[in-house]
Write an enzyme that holds these catalytic residues in place. Structure first.
Site, PDB file in Angstrom:
ATOM      1  N   GLU A 305       0.827  -1.215   0.000  1.00  0.00           N
ATOM      2  CA  GLU A 305       0.000   0.000   0.000  1.00  0.00           C
ATOM      3  C   GLU A 305       0.860   1.263   0.000  1.00  0.00           C
ATOM      4  O   GLU A 305       0.642   2.181   0.792  1.00  0.00           O
ATOM      5  CB  GLU A 305      -0.963  -0.021   1.189  1.00  0.00           C
ATOM      6  CG  GLU A 305      -1.921  -1.199   1.131  1.00  0.00           C
ATOM      7  CD  GLU A 305      -2.991  -1.202   2.216  1.00  0.00           C
ATOM      8  OE1 GLU A 305      -2.734  -0.661   3.298  1.00  0.00           O
ATOM      9  OE2 GLU A 305      -4.071  -1.747   1.954  1.00  0.00           O
ATOM     10  N   ASP A 379      -8.235  -8.990   4.407  1.00  0.00           N
ATOM     11  CA  ASP A 379      -7.991  -7.828   5.265  1.00  0.00           C
ATOM     12  C   ASP A 379      -9.028  -7.697   6.377  1.00  0.00           C
ATOM     13  O   ASP A 379      -9.867  -6.794   6.317  1.00  0.00           O
ATOM     14  CB  ASP A 379      -7.989  -6.555   4.403  1.00  0.00           C
ATOM     15  CG  ASP A 379      -7.449  -5.361   5.179  1.00  0.00           C
ATOM     16  OD1 ASP A 379      -7.028  -5.552   6.315  1.00  0.00           O
ATOM     17  OD2 ASP A 379      -7.459  -4.247   4.630  1.00  0.00           O
ATOM     18  N   GLU A 407     -12.686  -1.679  11.907  1.00  0.00           N
ATOM     19  CA  GLU A 407     -12.662  -1.059  10.575  1.00  0.00           C
ATOM     20  C   GLU A 407     -13.748  -1.630   9.657  1.00  0.00           C
ATOM     21  O   GLU A 407     -14.453  -0.893   8.984  1.00  0.00           O
ATOM     22  CB  GLU A 407     -11.275  -1.271   9.949  1.00  0.00           C
ATOM     23  CG  GLU A 407     -11.175  -0.740   8.539  1.00  0.00           C
ATOM     24  CD  GLU A 407      -9.774  -0.938   7.935  1.00  0.00           C
ATOM     25  OE1 GLU A 407      -8.907  -1.519   8.619  1.00  0.00           O
ATOM     26  OE2 GLU A 407      -9.575  -0.504   6.784  1.00  0.00           O
TER      27      GLU A 407
HETATM   28  C1  GCV Z   1      -2.478   0.712   8.334  1.00  0.00           C
HETATM   29  C2  GCV Z   1      -6.050  -1.931   5.562  1.00  0.00           C
HETATM   30  C3  GCV Z   1      -6.453  -0.630   6.174  1.00  0.00           C
HETATM   31  C4  GCV Z   1      -5.282   0.341   6.215  1.00  0.00           C
HETATM   32  C5  GCV Z   1      -4.139  -0.339   6.974  1.00  0.00           C
HETATM   33  C6  GCV Z   1      -3.777  -1.623   6.245  1.00  0.00           C
HETATM   34  C7  GCV Z   1      -2.670  -2.386   6.951  1.00  0.00           C
HETATM   35  O1  GCV Z   1      -5.812  -1.773   4.209  1.00  0.00           O
HETATM   36  O2  GCV Z   1      -7.516  -0.061   5.484  1.00  0.00           O
HETATM   37  O3  GCV Z   1      -5.695   1.503   6.875  1.00  0.00           O
HETATM   38  O4  GCV Z   1      -3.023   0.510   7.066  1.00  0.00           O
HETATM   39  O5  GCV Z   1      -4.913  -2.439   6.196  1.00  0.00           O
HETATM   40  O6  GCV Z   1      -2.999  -3.290   7.695  1.00  0.00           O
HETATM   41  O7  GCV Z   1      -1.515  -2.065   6.745  1.00  0.00           O
END
Ligand code: GCV
Length: 714
Positions: A305, A379, A407
């Site tokens: 990411e 995720d 989340e």
């Molecule tokens: C910290 C998901 C979340 C991101 C998070 C990522 C991760 O994609 O939406 O906010 O980033 O996981 O675990 O690195």
């Protein structure tokens, strides 16, 4: 008259119902239950704590504060033995304690565990809390207090308890500007600006709460890391937190931004094989350890990411991890290297990418590296199969990463107790070494004999007065601690403990709140992601449903990538005829998923693309089943509301009202999920939402145009 009598009965069985703001969490220490208080008063008449460390001081403080609250009077310290003596310490601090414990009991307690014994010494009834270390004594004291808070008998105790997992960590996704990524409980509790001079009482209370459930480490900063955290002024702030947490056995860790040597070190590269880069990390580690001698180590998100990582230099994850591992190894530090990787350039199923990247590296990581793996391959979805890496890297310690912050599981407004989901994953059988090779055994190191092992939870803590926002979200923090101490505890036992300590021991209340908690995860799955659907939430903030989104730059960020609805049917074919992600599991483990006609229906659309008229086990068509589950989820939220309303006489007014309001929101949002998803999927199924299912209140276009520009946690 009847009503008044009921009110008095309620008061008398529940003790004080003074307004509570939730700050104390499960360490409320209100008057002990009527059924046990008399025997407690007999059994607890004096306290003796051997030892002089700050950890023993913490144990002394906790015991005396708690007993004052629970028993309603100050329990004196004493040097002599009498009926009702509670005596705690290590065997090396007291001959009395070492004389009264067997070598076998003590060795089972290990370095962090404890033994609690009821003993008659010189004709007097005593309770002994004994450990091999001061932190073991503190854990033993907290366990003893848990027994009292949950109204357990304490006359004939013989408890030996030791953690099954070595690293029991919270991962904060807290930024230096005090925002919290995916945080729904206010700003970060770390006030970097006033540190290191100002030590907020919250820091101590945070340490107390964590120690009470066995958590022994905290990663203070976001995995989407900021190199500034590694600069001297910030390290001094981190050192101040470490000093505050140390008496409670909690080590601090930081996230390390891979490009820090460039950003704050003035180097031209962050290549892990470059000698100058290696030297920079070594010097940085030396500097950190000069300030924080027991610093835990680094957690790293790399090449994921948008985060930089070793692959930027054509190096592997092992090259990157091992470089950092070499820097912290002389200080006994560790590296937790995350396996949450997927790439925009890779067209393969996202489910498969971490496995493809990491399995060839098994055996290539340094001894002080753990690979940290999310419970599932996508995720933190409401329901995922276990991550295929578990059981596939026997030479590498794999650390579990659960997400406490909700989340994808209702964010700040839904009551969802996550322990059943954590247990579902831990109890999954990988078949790596034949039947019984559970994820739990991979994680606790027993399957492959890893003495370094760990479990982490992405924190749901913020600066809200009650720490977690939703009063019931505290239960998820509690569950992480208890499961990382002992993953064999059931979700039911943990809920039982939490309710009794956080609310009361009133039996009907305990029963009803457990009913709500234990059903809540499945209910959430039903109204959000039934039958194996996943990743169909709103863009960016991840709030609410948006299965229609199809315009994001990366294919695997779009919900349509995951549900694949079309005129034929719905679901992601991950079998041989599709992405074949299923082949990443041992064949025995996939038995329940392989065949769409015989698949565990909880995972049907995770692994199969099936037609709208696919026959379900019930005989219904898939479309009808989808309508049924979405409706059932909503209906069951209304049951949760009814059960909660019954608790009014037994819960303080403030928390009662908070939860009532939140359940109203949860109900509204469950309806939103149901209506938006069914309307959207209906555009493909072309089938009606038949009676008795509810007709959506709005049009699909209405749901599509909803916007939430300031939704939290984004
Ligand atoms: C910290 C998901 C979340 C991101 C998070 C990522 C991760 O994609 O939406 O906010 O980033 O996981 O675990 O690195």
């Amino acid at each position: 008259m009847k009503k008044i009598l009921f009110f008095f009965l309620a008061i008398s069985c529940c003790g004080s119902l003074a307004a509570e703001n939730g700050y104390e969490c499960w360490l409320r220490y209100t008057t002990a239950d009527k059924s046990v208080i008399k025997s407690y008063r007999q059994r607890i008449q004096s306290i003796t704590l051997f030892g002089t460390s700050s950890t023993i001081d913490a144990a002394r403080f906790e015991l005396s504060t708690a007993l004052l609250g629970l028993l309603g009077k100050t329990i004196p310290g004493s040097n002599s033995i009498r009926d009702g003596s509670v005596i705690a310490g290590t065997t090396s601090s007291s001959i009395l304690l070492s004389k009264n414990i067997t070598v076998s009991d003590l060795s089972q307690a290990g370095t962090e565990g404890f033994v609690i014994l009821s003993k008659i010494i010189d004709g007097k009834n005593c309770t002994l809390i004994i450990a091999n270390s001061d932190i073991g004594v503190l854990y033993g004291v907290f366990h003893f207090l848990r027994l009292l808070q949950t109204a357990q008998p304490i006359q004939s105790l013989h408890i030996i308890s030791a953690p099954r997992i070595k690293l029991r960590l919270l991962n904060h996704w807290d930024n230096l500007n005090r925002t919290v990524e995916r945080g729904y409980a206010g700003s970060s509790i770390w006030n970097w600006h006033t540190l290191p001079g100002y030590i907020d009482q919250r820091y101590t209370d945070y340490a107390r709460l964590n120690a009470s459930i066995g958590i022994n480490g905290t990663v203070l900063t976001n995995v989407n890391a900021n190199a500034t955290a590694l600069t001297r002024p910030y390290l001094e702030k981190v050192a101040a937190l470490a000093n505050t947490f140390r008496p409670y056995g909690i080590k601090v860790y930081l996230t390390a931004r891979f490009s820090a040597p460039i950003e704050i070190g003035g180097l031209k590269t962050a290549d892990p094989l470059d000698p100058a880069v290696r030297d920079w990390w070594k010097q940085k580690a030396d500097e950190i350890y000069s300030l924080i001698p027991d610093f835990g180590g680094f957690l790293v998100k790399a090449n994921s990411e948008g985060q930089p990582g070793p692959q930027n230099y054509n190096r592997t994850h092992a090259d990157g991890a091992n470089m950092m591992a070499a820097a912290v190894a002389p200080h006994k530090g560790i590296i937790m290297w995350r396996a949450f990787v997927y790439s925009s350039e890779n067209p393969d199923d996202r489910h498969k990418q971490a496995y493809i990247d990491f399995t060839p590296l098994d055996g290539k990581f340094a001894d002080n590296v753990l690979v940290q793996v999310k419970n599932g391959p996508i995720d933190f979805m409401p329901r995922e199969p276990f991550h295929p890496l578990f059981g596939a890297m026997p030479k590498t310690p794999l650390m579990m990463e659960f997400q406490l912050t909700q989340e994808y599981t209702g964010q700040g407004t839904h009551l969802v107790y996550l322990a059943p989901m954590f247990k579902e994953c831990l109890e999954s059988d990988t078949y790596a070494k034949g039947e019984g090779s559970t994820v739990a055994k991979v994680v606790d190191g027993s399957l492959d004999d890893h003495s370094l092992n760990g479990m982490a939870g992405v924190s749901n803590i913020g600066a809200d007065i009650n720490w977690c926002g939703h009063p019931f979200a505290q239960a998820n923090w509690y569950a992480l601690g208890r499961l990382s101490w002992d993953h064999q505890l059931s979700a039911d036992t943990i809920a039982d403990e939490w309710v009794r300590q956080s609310f009361s021991n009133h039996i009907p209340l305990v029963r009803d709140l457990k009913f709500i908690m234990l059903s809540s995860r499945e209910i959430m799955v039903q109204y959000m992601n039934p039958l194996g659907l996943h990743h169909i939430m709103g863009t960016g903030h991840h709030y609410g449903p948006a299965p229609w989104v199809n315009d994001l730059s990366r294919p695997e960020w779009n919900p349509v990538y995951y549900h694949r609805a079309d005129s034929f049917g719905i679901g992601f074919d991950r079998t041989k005829s599709g992405s074949n992600a299923i082949a990443q599991y041992k064949p025995e483990a996939t038995e329940l998923w392989r065949d769409s006609n015989d698949c565990d229906e909880r995972y049907l659309l995770w692994f199969h693309h099936v037609c709208w008229n696919h026959r379900m086990r019930s005989g219904q068509t898939l479309w009808t089943a989808l309508c049924m589950y979405y409706n059932m989820g909503v209906d069951r939220v209304s049951v949760m509301k009814i059960v909660w309303e019954k608790q009014k006489p037994f819960v303080d007014a403030v928390r009662f009202k908070q939860v009532s309001m939140l359940l109203d929101i949860q109900y509204e949002e469950a309806c939103w999920w149901r209506d938006a998803c069914l309307l959207y999927f209906q555009t493909f199924s072309k089938q009606p939402i038949k009676e008795p299912f509810v007709q959506p209140t709005h049009t699909l276009d209405y749901y599509k145009q909803l916007r939430f520009p300031y939704a939290p946690g984004n």
